[in-house]
Write a protein that holds these residues in place. Structure first.
Motif, PDB file in Angstrom:
ATOM      1  N   GLY A  82       0.829  -1.201   0.000  1.00 54.43           N
ATOM      2  CA  GLY A  82       0.000   0.000   0.000  1.00 54.43           C
ATOM      3  C   GLY A  82       0.864   1.251   0.000  1.00 54.43           C
ATOM      4  O   GLY A  82       0.582   2.228  -0.695  1.00 54.43           O
ATOM      5  N   ARG A  83       1.953   1.196   0.783  1.00 54.31           N
ATOM      6  CA  ARG A  83       2.849   2.344   0.864  1.00 54.31           C
ATOM      7  C   ARG A  83       3.498   2.604  -0.501  1.00 54.31           C
ATOM      8  O   ARG A  83       3.576   3.739  -0.965  1.00 54.31           O
ATOM      9  CB  ARG A  83       3.908   2.069   1.933  1.00 54.31           C
ATOM     10  N   LEU A  84       3.941   1.529  -1.165  1.00 56.38           N
ATOM     11  CA  LEU A  84       4.560   1.688  -2.489  1.00 56.38           C
ATOM     12  C   LEU A  84       3.539   2.194  -3.498  1.00 56.38           C
ATOM     13  O   LEU A  84       3.841   3.045  -4.331  1.00 56.38           O
ATOM     14  CB  LEU A  84       5.150   0.353  -2.968  1.00 56.38           C
ATOM     15  N   ALA A  85       2.314   1.650  -3.409  1.00 60.97           N
ATOM     16  CA  ALA A  85       1.276   2.074  -4.353  1.00 60.97           C
ATOM     17  C   ALA A  85       0.962   3.547  -4.147  1.00 60.97           C
ATOM     18  O   ALA A  85       0.751   4.295  -5.096  1.00 60.97           O
ATOM     19  CB  ALA A  85       0.018   1.218  -4.181  1.00 60.97           C
ATOM     20  N   ALA A  86       0.961   3.996  -2.859  1.00 59.27           N
ATOM     21  CA  ALA A  86       0.685   5.404  -2.589  1.00 59.27           C
ATOM     22  C   ALA A  86       1.773   6.274  -3.200  1.00 59.27           C
ATOM     23  O   ALA A  86       1.501   7.320  -3.799  1.00 59.27           O
ATOM     24  CB  ALA A  86       0.593   5.636  -1.084  1.00 59.27           C
ATOM     25  N   THR A  87       3.019   5.824  -3.067  1.00 61.71           N
ATOM     26  CA  THR A  87       4.122   6.576  -3.651  1.00 61.71           C
ATOM     27  C   THR A  87       4.004   6.641  -5.167  1.00 61.71           C
ATOM     28  O   THR A  87       4.179   7.700  -5.770  1.00 61.71           O
ATOM     29  CB  THR A  87       5.475   5.938  -3.259  1.00 61.71           C
ATOM     30  N   SER A  88       3.680   5.495  -5.780  1.00 63.01           N
ATOM     31  CA  SER A  88       3.612   5.546  -7.242  1.00 63.01           C
ATOM     32  C   SER A  88       2.389   6.337  -7.690  1.00 63.01           C
ATOM     33  O   SER A  88       2.422   7.001  -8.728  1.00 63.01           O
ATOM     34  CB  SER A  88       3.688   4.155  -7.884  1.00 63.01           C
ATOM     35  N   ALA A  89       1.308   6.301  -6.907  1.00 63.09           N
ATOM     36  CA  ALA A  89       0.148   7.120  -7.259  1.00 63.09           C
ATOM     37  C   ALA A  89       0.525   8.598  -7.228  1.00 63.09           C
ATOM     38  O   ALA A  89       0.167   9.369  -8.120  1.00 63.09           O
ATOM     39  CB  ALA A  89      -1.012   6.858  -6.294  1.00 63.09           C
ATOM     40  N   TYR A  90       1.280   8.963  -6.185  1.00 66.46           N
ATOM     41  CA  TYR A  90       1.684  10.364  -6.072  1.00 66.46           C
ATOM     42  C   TYR A  90       2.561  10.769  -7.267  1.00 66.46           C
ATOM     43  O   TYR A  90       2.318  11.776  -7.934  1.00 66.46           O
ATOM     44  CB  TYR A  90       2.429  10.609  -4.755  1.00 66.46           C
ATOM     45  N   THR A  91       3.569   9.979  -7.534  1.00 63.21           N
ATOM     46  CA  THR A  91       4.488  10.297  -8.627  1.00 63.21           C
ATOM     47  C   THR A  91       3.741  10.397  -9.952  1.00 63.21           C
ATOM     48  O   THR A  91       3.956  11.317 -10.742  1.00 63.21           O
ATOM     49  CB  THR A  91       5.580   9.207  -8.731  1.00 63.21           C
ATOM     50  N   ALA A  92       2.838   9.449 -10.186  1.00 65.11           N
ATOM     51  CA  ALA A  92       2.106   9.456 -11.459  1.00 65.11           C
ATOM     52  C   ALA A  92       1.176  10.657 -11.558  1.00 65.11           C
ATOM     53  O   ALA A  92       1.015  11.254 -12.631  1.00 65.11           O
ATOM     54  CB  ALA A  92       1.315   8.153 -11.615  1.00 65.11           C
ATOM     55  N   THR A  93       0.582  11.043 -10.429  1.00 63.21           N
ATOM     56  CA  THR A  93      -0.319  12.199 -10.462  1.00 63.21           C
ATOM     57  C   THR A  93       0.453  13.479 -10.773  1.00 63.21           C
ATOM     58  O   THR A  93       0.016  14.301 -11.577  1.00 63.21           O
ATOM     59  CB  THR A  93      -1.060  12.344  -9.115  1.00 63.21           C
TER      60      THR A  93
END
Lengths: 296, 491
Positions: A82-93
């Motif tokens: 979840g933490r990694l997904a949150a990071t990649s969501a942030y970067t992609a946004t």
């Protein structure tokens, strides 16, 4: 450093895909901070991106205070995926979203960072996640890793485009509160900054533990796990020698030399991983939205 | 049905032989009780360890959209923005294993139930992910191949592709002498990237294990590599198609578009344009029309096999166009297998001994001669017959028989019957492997059409050891065509 085992890594691909599709807007208000003509879009969409991401985490974790912030405050151990997904969501946004999306996402992260403060048990130093010095390291590690990964395993970009990429990406650091003048704007400046920062880096137990988890995440689907071995080797091979030494990883020349044939193999694995990613709901459509805009 | 049935039967033993090759199963004399149990377990574990080609032709992949139009409106809207504009775009889309995985997906579309759901989803999404070439890129390939830009190589050239093809796309054109043609154009650089990717055997093996976990990975890998390598050079397909076109020229119901040789090269193949109803549209046709279409397909398959000793190995419903009155156009000759006289002889002998002479021992000897059954296996011949008979059901006796999905399914089930005592003694020589795909596919196709005919009588017309009189109006017309033909083509 909090104790306790890590949760397993099941769902890594699914959740990264969900983060990605949500971040690519359907009807953007504007082209955001980068846009279809940017080098950043090209680099972010490159096949080498998973290697860049993993190398970037390996680099970031070497800063004891950055590592302590993650280790002591986030759900990293309980829900690493979840933490990694949150990071990649942030970067992609920040990369693909329109400006309003990017600013909203950055604002959320800044609010979270407000509460991330403490004392690193290894160095005894206090830290705050909002500290521009830490944010800058995290930023520089990401930018440097994208360039290293694309150079070794991706569709290479020239020196001029590499400089453009570093310059374009500076805005990502400022969105989180790093003063513009602190952020390197050329590859040379980026290199100098990393060299200067090396003295602050070390492999703390938290870093060693986190990264050995990442390099061999338990609970991955078997098929993904086999592909992950190549990605891991690639990320470790792409590290600077000194970073690899800090972790105590063997140099790639001693294990599997990074011959052209080996690089091709890794690219092929990246292609398969990409095909798996592409099959997740919405990923193909998100890609098509981006491609259409880039061709536009 | 003769050879078809023989073929299917072979498929059955072939399935077993796949186990043998991987060493999961050993032929041998009687085994101890414990040994038998162990073997049983191994067999069950390897139950589905068949060659990809062997698996469940009872059902076609429901997707596998060959026409862009079929891929939905959204796709239609996007396609011009997304078109592949350069060879680099092609490499990004189909390179680094993706082209190879797509080919794997096409092969696997015949073996739906061998695929994991995740793999099926991945492969079908991968197919959706390939946009057509831009008109300029397609024109560039044509120019490189034919030495002239398409507008000059042809009198009229339609820059919009009409269909996706295997690693390429199809354009309509009119030749300078006024013929309407379909021009298949290969993606530039695809051959090189696929050849490179086929070299990564370790990764392919891993992918196959993921995609079809229960199957014989080495057999699949061999088939994948062979098949893909063949398809990269369109000249092979052109030669195959021209052979069939020559053979069936003037046939009353079988139509094979002629190849325009001077406009065909390694990456471009030009053939007469065919238009007609697609397989799915037959659902709305009368049963009489469907029966006629089925009869033509049946005659095509067995006449090709028995007389031209050639088998077109791609029974995909998308490879037929229907014109009514039983006229069918046959498309796509990318996978054709030619049989030698020595290879054909035992196939025909098996049919003859079982269906005509009712001579089980001779049937068994023919099986042994072909290599389907080891010699002197400790099995009563009745058991061999009992196991094999289902494959010949539609031609053992005269009279109308309706092909059904159930029959196709029964054939498939028997095919997978590894508990059969034959399993340990059966094998399938490599040269016959292809027949299994066609036969399972053909039964499914005819079952989908619920086609009724006196298949036995039709088979009698075609069987070289019988040469029966025409049994249907189509048979009459075919006999007239045969007698008027200068001489049968032979490979």
């Amino acid at each position: 450093m909090s104790a306790g085992p890590y949760a397993d890594a099941a769902g890594l691909v699914e959740r990264s895909a969900a983060a990605y599709t949500a971040a690519v807007p359907d009807r953007p208000e504007d082209d955001g901070y980068f846009g279809p003509a940017s080098v950043t879009w090209r680099v972010s969409g490159d096949l080498s991106a998973p290697v860049a991401g993993l190398r970037s985490l390996l680099m970031q974790a070497l800063h004891p205070l950055a590592m302590a912030g993650v280790d002591q405050h986030s759900a990293w151990r309980r829900d690493p995926v979840g933490r990694l997904a949150a990071t990649s969501a942030y970067t992609a946004t920040v990369t693909y979203g329109d400006r309003a999306d990017a600013e909203r996402a950055a604002q959320r992260v800044r609010v979270i960072h407000e509460h991330v403060r403490g004392v690193d048990t290894v160095t005894g130093l206090p830290y705050a996640a909002g500290d521009p010095a830490l944010l800058l390291w995290v930023h520089a590690a990401l930018v440097d890793s994208a360039l290293a990964a694309i150079d070794l395993f991706g569709t290479r970009i020239g020196e001029a485009d590499a400089d453009r990429y570093v310059a374009e990406m500076a805005v990502a650091a400022t969105l989180l509160g790093v003063p513009r003048e602190m952020v390197p704007a050329t590859t040379a400046a980026l290199g100098r900054y990393i060299t200067d920062t090396r003295q602050d880096l070390r492999c703390t137990p938290a870093a060693a533990e986190s990264m050995s988890y990442l390099l061999d995440p338990p609970g991955l689907d078997k098929e993904i796990a086999e592909l992950w071995q190549d990605i891991r080797d690639a990320a470790v091979a792409a590290l600077p020698d000194w970073a690899r030494d800090m972790y105590g990883y063997p140099a790639p020349s001693t294990l599997t030399p990074l011959t052209p044939a080996r690089r091709t193999e890794i690219r092929q694995t990246l292609g398969v991983l990409d095909a798996v990613f592409l099959a997740e709901p919405g990923v193909l459509e998100a890609r098509q939205r981006l491609t259409a805009r880039m061709r536009g | 049905m003769a050879a078809a049935i023989a073929g299917t039967a072979l498929a059955a033993v072939g399935a077993v032989s796949a186990l043998r090759r991987t060493g999961r199963l050993r032929a041998g004399p009687a085994v101890s009780a414990l040994g038998r149990r162990t073997r049983r377990l191994r067999v069950e574990r390897g139950l589905a360890a068949l060659g990809l080609a062997a698996r469940g032709g009872a059902r076609y992949a429901s997707s596998a959209p060959r026409l862009f139009a079929a891929a939905g409106e959204q796709r239609e809207k996007l396609r011009n923005d997304l078109a592949l504009q350069t060879a680099e775009d092609v490499a990004a889309t189909l390179g680094t294993m993706k082209g190879v995985l797509m080919k794997l997906g096409q092969m696997a579309s015949y073996v739906n139930d061998g695929l994991t759901p995740a793999a099926r989803r991945t492969l079908s999404r991968l197919q959706d992910s390939v946009p057509p070439m831009s008109p300029e890129l397609a024109a560039q390939v044509v120019t490189e191949e034919l030495g002239l830009p398409p507008e000059r190589a042809f009198a009229t050239w339609d820059p919009e592709p009409i269909a996706a093809a295997s690693i390429g796309q199809v354009h309509r054109a009119i030749t300078h002498d006024g013929r309407a043609v379909a021009v298949k154009v290969q993606y530039p650089g695809i051959a090189e990237t696929i050849e490179a990717d086929l070299g990564n055997v370790a990764l392919l093996r891993r992918m196959l294990k993921i995609t079809v976990p229960s199957q014989d990975v080495d057999a699949l890998l061999a088939e994948l590599r062979e098949r893909v390598t063949e398809e990269l050079d369109y000249r092979r397909e052109a030669r195959n198609q021209q052979m069939f076109a020559d053979y069936y020229r003037g046939h009353p119901t079988i139509v094979v578009p002629e190849i325009i040789g001077e406009l065909s090269t390694r990456r471009v193949v030009t053939s007469e344009l065919a238009e007609g109803a697609r397989f799915a549209e037959l659902a709305g046709w009368s049963q009489a029309e469907r029966d006629l279409a089925a009869e033509t397909i049946y005659r095509f398959v067995f006449r090709s096999l028995y007389e031209a000793h050639a088998f077109n190995g791609d029974p995909h419903p998308g490879n037929y166009l229907f014109h009514g009155g039983g006229r069918v156009t046959f498309l796509d000759f990318g996978l054709v297998k030619y049989f030698t006289d020595d290879e054909m002889r035992p196939l025909a002998a098996m049919v003859k001994h079982l269906c005509l002479d009712n001579d089980p021992e001779a049937f068994r000897r023919a099986m042994e001669e072909a290599g389907f059954l080891v010699r002197d296996a400790p099995l009563p011949t009745e058991l061999v017959i009992e196991h094999m008979a289902v494959f010949y059901d539609t031609v053992r006796v005269r009279g109308p028989v309706t092909m059904t999905g159930d029959y196709a399914a029964a054939v498939t089930r028997r095919f997978f019957d590894f508990r059969s005592p034959l399993a340990a003694y059966a094998a399938i020589p490599r040269s016959y492997v292809i027949l299994q795909r066609i036969n399972l596919g053909l039964f499914a196709l005819l079952g989908d059409l619920s086609a009724t005919a006196d298949w036995r009588r039709i088979a009698e017309e075609i069987w070289p050891f019988f040469q029966g009189p025409p049994s249907t109006p189509m048979g009459e017309a075919e006999a007239a065509w045969k007698s008027g033909r200068r001489r049968p083509a032979r490979t």
